[in-house]
Design a protein around this motif. Structure first.
Motif, PDB file in Angstrom:
ATOM      1  N   ARG A  24       0.837  -1.192   0.000  1.00 50.40           N
ATOM      2  CA  ARG A  24       0.000   0.000   0.000  1.00 50.40           C
ATOM      3  C   ARG A  24       0.877   1.249   0.000  1.00 50.40           C
ATOM      4  N   ARG A  25       0.427   2.266  -0.704  1.00 54.49           N
ATOM      5  CA  ARG A  25       1.208   3.496  -0.839  1.00 54.49           C
ATOM      6  C   ARG A  25       1.478   4.154   0.507  1.00 54.49           C
ATOM      7  N   ASP A  26       0.458   4.215   1.353  1.00 52.64           N
ATOM      8  CA  ASP A  26       0.559   4.955   2.608  1.00 52.64           C
ATOM      9  C   ASP A  26       0.834   4.002   3.763  1.00 52.64           C
ATOM     10  N   PHE A  34       8.304  -1.118  -7.889  1.00 55.10           N
ATOM     11  CA  PHE A  34       7.709  -0.103  -7.013  1.00 55.10           C
ATOM     12  C   PHE A  34       8.699   0.293  -5.927  1.00 55.10           C
ATOM     13  N   ARG A  35       9.400  -0.702  -5.355  1.00 59.05           N
ATOM     14  CA  ARG A  35      10.341  -0.416  -4.272  1.00 59.05           C
ATOM     15  C   ARG A  35      11.543   0.385  -4.776  1.00 59.05           C
ATOM     16  N   LEU A  36      12.040   0.044  -5.953  1.00 57.64           N
ATOM     17  CA  LEU A  36      13.155   0.796  -6.516  1.00 57.64           C
ATOM     18  C   LEU A  36      12.790   2.270  -6.692  1.00 57.64           C
ATOM     19  N   ILE A  37      11.586   2.515  -7.165  1.00 57.04           N
ATOM     20  CA  ILE A  37      11.138   3.896  -7.343  1.00 57.04           C
ATOM     21  C   ILE A  37      10.929   4.568  -5.991  1.00 57.04           C
ATOM     22  N   ARG A  72      10.144   9.604  -3.984  1.00 54.34           N
ATOM     23  CA  ARG A  72       8.842   9.431  -3.345  1.00 54.34           C
ATOM     24  C   ARG A  72       7.730  10.056  -4.173  1.00 54.34           C
ATOM     25  N   SER A  73       8.017  11.143  -4.877  1.00 50.09           N
ATOM     26  CA  SER A  73       6.976  11.785  -5.678  1.00 50.09           C
ATOM     27  C   SER A  73       6.578  10.891  -6.861  1.00 50.09           C
ATOM     28  N   LEU A  74       7.532  10.250  -7.505  1.00 50.93           N
ATOM     29  CA  LEU A  74       7.207   9.337  -8.603  1.00 50.93           C
ATOM     30  C   LEU A  74       6.496   8.101  -8.067  1.00 50.93           C
TER      31      LEU A  74
END
Length: 280
Positions: free
Chosen positions: A139-141, A187-190, A195-197
């Motif tokens: 999850r993003r948050d 997703f983890r690499l980004i 954090r904005s991407l």
């Protein structure tokens, strides 16, 4: 990057190359959002000059036991597709977004998914296809992940990677090795880089993919089933060329680690992925 993440980048290295890519996807909304990963993948295969046939059977919130039941039910679309078409080279399995993350404290849903993986892989083996696990993301948050008992994006993302590796280990045996499409690793690499991407990879609900996230999923899936980098392929889903190039770079790192091939690699023979079978 956590030790688990580094380990997963090695374990999920692309293990095969194919000129054609007939891909069947079994999943839920993480597969069908934004017009579908299947459609985005089809466009990438087409752009690369490969014959493409990609189909998806999805249901919102579906877990792998649902797909196993459908695959065993005469008259269902999944049963007909697996038993009657049977020309698939790859069958992609995507579980509900929290179940594989329960690998560290296995509950009934997790154990049911393990049984479903065994059933589905047997069916997939019967038609001579390769099982591919679509490893999703946290999850993003952090607060949302914590509310599910999964602590944070990082913790949940790592647990999902471990869970899909566990599934893969369960069906690894002599002469048969599954693949993992390590989308969660991308997703983890980004996340570690920008954090904005990372925020932009998600729909406003903080769980489903945005068009950017779906495109990245398709890029990782493309590399997993072809053994080729997604670099240089055209954008889709409304992305600009520059956005696509950034996403492709992260997708390549997730799929290949440090061994990213050139834009047009020669076909290479399949090689084993070093999963260890899981006992018990």
């Amino acid at each position: 990057m956590s030790p688990c993440m580094k380990k997963m980048l090695v374990l999920t290295s692309v293990a095969s190359y194919t000129i054609q890519a007939q891909v069947l996807m079994l999943g839920n909304s993480y597969t069908y959002y934004n017009g579908g990963v299947n459609e985005a993948l089809r466009s990438l295969l087409y752009a690369s000059g490969r014959p493409q046939f990609v189909e998806a059977f999805t249901l919102g919130g579906a877990k792998l036991p649902y797909h196993a039941e459908q695959a065993s039910s005469q008259g269902s679309s999944v049963y007909k597709s697996l038993r009657e078409i049977s020309t698939w080279k790859f069958v992609v399995l995507q579980d509900q977004s929290t179940v594989p993350a329960r690998v560290r404290n296995q509950n009934g849903d997790f154990r049911a998914s393990v049984e479903a993986v065994l059933e589905l892989d047997d069916m997939i083996a019967e038609i001579g296809a390769t099982t591919v696990f679509y490893q999703t993301w946290g999850r993003r948050d952090d607060g949302t992940a914590a509310g599910l008992g999964l602590q944070s994006f990082e913790w949940m993302n790592d647990a999902l990677a471990e869970g899909y590796a566990y599934y893969a280990g369960k069906v690894t045996r002599n002469g048969r090795t599954p693949l993992i499409a390590p989308v969660g690793n991308a997703f983890r690499l980004i996340y570690d880089d920008s954090r904005s991407l990372h925020y932009k990879l998600y729909n406003s609900d903080g769980t489903h993919p945005s068009p950017l996230g779906t495109y990245m999923t398709a890029c990782v899936m493309f590399s997993t089933v072809t053994g080729q980098t997604s670099r240089g392929l055209p954008p889709s889903l409304g992305l600009s060329q520059s956005e696509a190039e950034v996403i492709q770079a992260f997708a390549d790192r997730a799929a290949f680690g440090e061994n990213i091939p050139g834009p047009s690699p020669s076909p290479v023979p399949p090689s084993a992925t070093n999963f260890e079978p899981v006992d018990g």
